[in-house]
Design an enzyme around this catalytic site. Structure first.
Site, PDB file in Angstrom:
ATOM      1  N   SER A   1       0.829  -1.223   0.000  1.00 54.85           N
ATOM      2  CA  SER A   1       0.000   0.000   0.000  1.00 54.85           C
ATOM      3  C   SER A   1       0.853   1.259   0.000  1.00 54.85           C
ATOM      4  O   SER A   1       1.865   1.342   0.720  1.00 54.85           O
ATOM      5  CB  SER A   1      -0.887   0.046   1.254  1.00 54.85           C
ATOM      6  OG  SER A   1      -1.821  -0.980   1.248  1.00 54.85           O
TER       7      SER A   1
ATOM      8  N   VAL B   1     -14.601   4.229   6.221  1.00 55.45           N
ATOM      9  CA  VAL B   1     -15.010   5.619   5.986  1.00 55.45           C
ATOM     10  C   VAL B   1     -16.448   5.752   5.464  1.00 55.45           C
ATOM     11  O   VAL B   1     -16.968   6.853   5.378  1.00 55.45           O
ATOM     12  CB  VAL B   1     -14.035   6.369   5.046  1.00 55.45           C
ATOM     13  CG1 VAL B   1     -12.673   6.526   5.677  1.00 55.45           C
ATOM     14  CG2 VAL B   1     -13.947   5.696   3.677  1.00 55.45           C
TER      15      VAL B   1
ATOM     16  N   TYR C   1      -9.135   3.557 -17.136  1.00 58.02           N
ATOM     17  CA  TYR C   1      -9.281   4.158 -15.801  1.00 58.02           C
ATOM     18  C   TYR C   1     -10.731   4.585 -15.546  1.00 58.02           C
ATOM     19  O   TYR C   1     -11.155   4.728 -14.413  1.00 58.02           O
ATOM     20  CB  TYR C   1      -8.311   5.340 -15.659  1.00 58.02           C
ATOM     21  CG  TYR C   1      -7.984   5.711 -14.232  1.00 58.02           C
ATOM     22  CD1 TYR C   1      -7.469   4.774 -13.333  1.00 58.02           C
ATOM     23  CD2 TYR C   1      -8.191   7.008 -13.755  1.00 58.02           C
ATOM     24  CE1 TYR C   1      -7.176   5.123 -12.024  1.00 58.02           C
ATOM     25  CE2 TYR C   1      -7.887   7.362 -12.445  1.00 58.02           C
ATOM     26  CZ  TYR C   1      -7.382   6.413 -11.592  1.00 58.02           C
ATOM     27  OH  TYR C   1      -7.090   6.754 -10.285  1.00 58.02           O
TER      28      TYR C   1
ATOM     29  N   LYS D   1     -11.206  11.144  -9.473  1.00 60.77           N
ATOM     30  CA  LYS D   1      -9.951  11.785  -9.047  1.00 60.77           C
ATOM     31  C   LYS D   1      -9.957  13.284  -9.379  1.00 60.77           C
ATOM     32  O   LYS D   1      -9.359  14.081  -8.657  1.00 60.77           O
ATOM     33  CB  LYS D   1      -8.751  11.099  -9.697  1.00 60.77           C
ATOM     34  CG  LYS D   1      -8.464   9.696  -9.141  1.00 60.77           C
ATOM     35  CD  LYS D   1      -8.154   9.709  -7.652  1.00 60.77           C
ATOM     36  CE  LYS D   1      -7.638   8.374  -7.156  1.00 60.77           C
ATOM     37  NZ  LYS D   1      -7.540   8.299  -5.687  1.00 60.77           N
TER      38      LYS D   1
ATOM     39  N   THR E   1      -0.657  -2.574  -6.564  1.00 60.46           N
ATOM     40  CA  THR E   1      -1.200  -2.677  -5.203  1.00 60.46           C
ATOM     41  C   THR E   1      -2.506  -3.453  -5.295  1.00 60.46           C
ATOM     42  O   THR E   1      -2.971  -3.780  -6.394  1.00 60.46           O
ATOM     43  CB  THR E   1      -1.493  -1.275  -4.608  1.00 60.46           C
ATOM     44  OG1 THR E   1      -2.475  -0.637  -5.441  1.00 60.46           O
ATOM     45  CG2 THR E   1      -0.259  -0.410  -4.514  1.00 60.46           C
ATOM     46  N   LEU E   2      -3.115  -3.665  -4.125  1.00 64.23           N
ATOM     47  CA  LEU E   2      -4.398  -4.369  -4.095  1.00 64.23           C
ATOM     48  C   LEU E   2      -5.434  -3.634  -4.966  1.00 64.23           C
ATOM     49  O   LEU E   2      -6.103  -4.241  -5.792  1.00 64.23           O
ATOM     50  CB  LEU E   2      -4.873  -4.412  -2.629  1.00 64.23           C
ATOM     51  CG  LEU E   2      -5.844  -5.486  -2.212  1.00 64.23           C
ATOM     52  CD1 LEU E   2      -5.253  -6.870  -2.481  1.00 64.23           C
ATOM     53  CD2 LEU E   2      -6.160  -5.335  -0.714  1.00 64.23           C
TER      54      LEU E   2
HETATM   55  P1  NAD Z   1      -4.402  -0.138  -1.562  1.00 60.20           P
HETATM   56  O1  NAD Z   1      -5.425  -1.133  -1.993  1.00 60.20           O
HETATM   57  O2  NAD Z   1      -3.208  -0.636  -0.879  1.00 60.20           O
HETATM   58  O3  NAD Z   1      -5.062   1.021  -0.688  1.00 60.20           O
HETATM   59  C1  NAD Z   1      -6.400   1.422  -0.820  1.00 60.20           C
HETATM   60  C2  NAD Z   1      -6.936   1.512   0.579  1.00 60.20           C
HETATM   61  O4  NAD Z   1      -8.249   2.055   0.584  1.00 60.20           O
HETATM   62  C3  NAD Z   1      -7.010   0.139   1.272  1.00 60.20           C
HETATM   63  O5  NAD Z   1      -6.268   0.174   2.461  1.00 60.20           O
HETATM   64  C4  NAD Z   1      -8.493  -0.007   1.581  1.00 60.20           C
HETATM   65  O6  NAD Z   1      -8.725  -0.693   2.804  1.00 60.20           O
HETATM   66  C5  NAD Z   1      -8.900   1.461   1.683  1.00 60.20           C
HETATM   67  N1  NAD Z   1     -10.349   1.642   1.607  1.00 60.20           N
HETATM   68  C6  NAD Z   1     -11.177   1.464   0.541  1.00 60.20           C
HETATM   69  N2  NAD Z   1     -12.465   1.680   0.927  1.00 60.20           N
HETATM   70  C7  NAD Z   1     -12.410   2.016   2.248  1.00 60.20           C
HETATM   71  C8  NAD Z   1     -13.404   2.319   3.217  1.00 60.20           C
HETATM   72  N3  NAD Z   1     -14.709   2.304   2.933  1.00 60.20           N
HETATM   73  N4  NAD Z   1     -13.002   2.626   4.479  1.00 60.20           N
HETATM   74  C9  NAD Z   1     -11.674   2.625   4.817  1.00 60.20           C
HETATM   75  N5  NAD Z   1     -10.707   2.322   3.947  1.00 60.20           N
HETATM   76  C10 NAD Z   1     -11.070   2.014   2.679  1.00 60.20           C
HETATM   77  O7  NAD Z   1      -4.015   0.633  -2.932  1.00 60.20           O
HETATM   78  P2  NAD Z   1      -3.116   1.931  -3.184  1.00 60.20           P
HETATM   79  O8  NAD Z   1      -2.717   1.808  -4.602  1.00 60.20           O
HETATM   80  O9  NAD Z   1      -2.102   2.070  -2.119  1.00 60.20           O
HETATM   81  O10 NAD Z   1      -4.182   3.109  -3.107  1.00 60.20           O
HETATM   82  C11 NAD Z   1      -4.048   4.213  -2.223  1.00 60.20           C
HETATM   83  C12 NAD Z   1      -4.436   5.508  -2.937  1.00 60.20           C
HETATM   84  O11 NAD Z   1      -3.449   5.788  -3.940  1.00 60.20           O
HETATM   85  C13 NAD Z   1      -5.780   5.466  -3.667  1.00 60.20           C
HETATM   86  O12 NAD Z   1      -6.399   6.725  -3.532  1.00 60.20           O
HETATM   87  C14 NAD Z   1      -5.362   5.256  -5.112  1.00 60.20           C
HETATM   88  O13 NAD Z   1      -6.323   5.717  -6.032  1.00 60.20           O
HETATM   89  C15 NAD Z   1      -4.123   6.117  -5.136  1.00 60.20           C
HETATM   90  N6  NAD Z   1      -3.210   5.874  -6.264  1.00 60.20           N
HETATM   91  C16 NAD Z   1      -2.780   4.625  -6.555  1.00 60.20           C
HETATM   92  C17 NAD Z   1      -1.933   4.417  -7.627  1.00 60.20           C
HETATM   93  C18 NAD Z   1      -1.474   3.032  -8.001  1.00 60.20           C
HETATM   94  O14 NAD Z   1      -1.059   2.820  -9.158  1.00 60.20           O
HETATM   95  N7  NAD Z   1      -1.480   2.063  -7.083  1.00 60.20           N
HETATM   96  C19 NAD Z   1      -1.506   5.510  -8.414  1.00 60.20           C
HETATM   97  C20 NAD Z   1      -1.957   6.789  -8.065  1.00 60.20           C
HETATM   98  C21 NAD Z   1      -2.811   6.968  -7.004  1.00 60.20           C
END
Ligand code: NAD
Length: 249
Positions: A19, A64, A150, A157, A188-189
């Protein structure tokens, strides 16, 4: 360096060691912050608990989508200096559809989970940021330009980044800064549900000015800077950590 010594940080969004929130938690902790982590549900606890232990972080449950849950979390925190919102959700079925075929309920769920959560968390955090503070969220280049596959998350976003600017305007007089980090693609997940993640990573490696993909440590480093007193005049920004890909056409 101990640039965050004496600061308390709440970080939401750790699901496992991949994450982005975990990369941020590690760097904030190394910079001296007292870190508090939350986990979404009991299924994730077995993954998150050892990580929390590794950096000596307190751990609380917070879904959340559940306002009661969220208020209960904030009631236990005392003062706060840093909030990191690293949360996004859309159901897999809606992610595989073109935007114009997305169902109302799926759009609302993605919006509530990924955008309204930042708004509600910022409201609660601001009440505890008595000496000002820093709020961070995570975005992606799909907010600015069309990234095939996407879909629904592009407008989500874009709304997130716009919310960052409005929150920065509203909370600025309280000394609270609000910024977004637009990260390059990482496995990531969550990103596993984005069908084109492999191609997106390949594009960074072949077309971005720096020709290599980013790590969660790179994002954590920027989060430390934005949360520190060195960034006291930066607010309402979306800053890219993507090897420079966003400057390419
Ligand atoms: P991740 O799956 O590790 O993290 C996403 C998190 O959101 C998880 O911990 C999940 O439990 C949490 N979540 C979702 N719904 C929820 C809820 N109702 N209550 C509480 N928690 C909740 O994946 P990540 O890639 O680390 O994503 C984190 C952020 O980074 C996201 O906003 C994602 O869009 C953004 N992001 C990811 C990437 C990528 O390529 N992985 C790129 C840019 C931005």
């Amino acid at each position: 360096m101990n640039e965050l010594a004496g600061k308390k940080a709440l970080i939401l969004g750790v699901a496992n060691e991949r994450s982005i929130a975990w990369g941020i938690a590690r760097e904030l902790s190394q910079a001296g912050a007292h870190v508090i982590l939350s986990y979404q549900n009991e299924n994730l606890l077995k993954r998150v608990a050892p990580l929390a232990q590794e950096i000596g972080a307190e751990l609380f449950l917070c879904d959340v989508l559940n306002s009661e849950n969220l208020k209960a979390l904030f009631a236990q925190l005392g003062e706060l200096d840093i909030l990191v919102h690293s949360i996004a959700y859309a159901n897999t079925q809606s992610l595989s559809r073109p935007l114009h075929e997305v169902l109302r309920a799926d759009f609302n769920l993605a919006f509530e989970s990924s955008v309204f959560s930042l708004i509600e968390l910022s409201h609660e955090a601001a009440l505890l940021m008595k000496k000002g503070g820093s709020i961070l969220t995570l975005s992606y280049i799909g907010a600015d330009r069309v990234v095939p596959g996407y879909g629904l998350m592009g407008p989500v976003k874009a709304a997130l980044e716009c919310s960052v600017r409005y929150l920065a305007h509203e909370l600025g007089p309280l000394g609270i800064r609000v910024n977004a980090i637009s990260a390059g693609p990482l496995r990531t997940l969550s990103s596993a549900a984005f069908g084109q993640i492999k191609q997106a990573i390949k594009e960074v490696e072949t077309h971005a000015p720096l020709r290599q993909n980013i790590s969660t440590k790179d994002i954590g480093n920027l989060a430390v800077f934005l949360s520190s007193d060195k960034a006291t005049m930066i607010s309402g920004e979306t800053i890219f950590v993507d090897s420079g890909l966003h400057i390419m056409s």
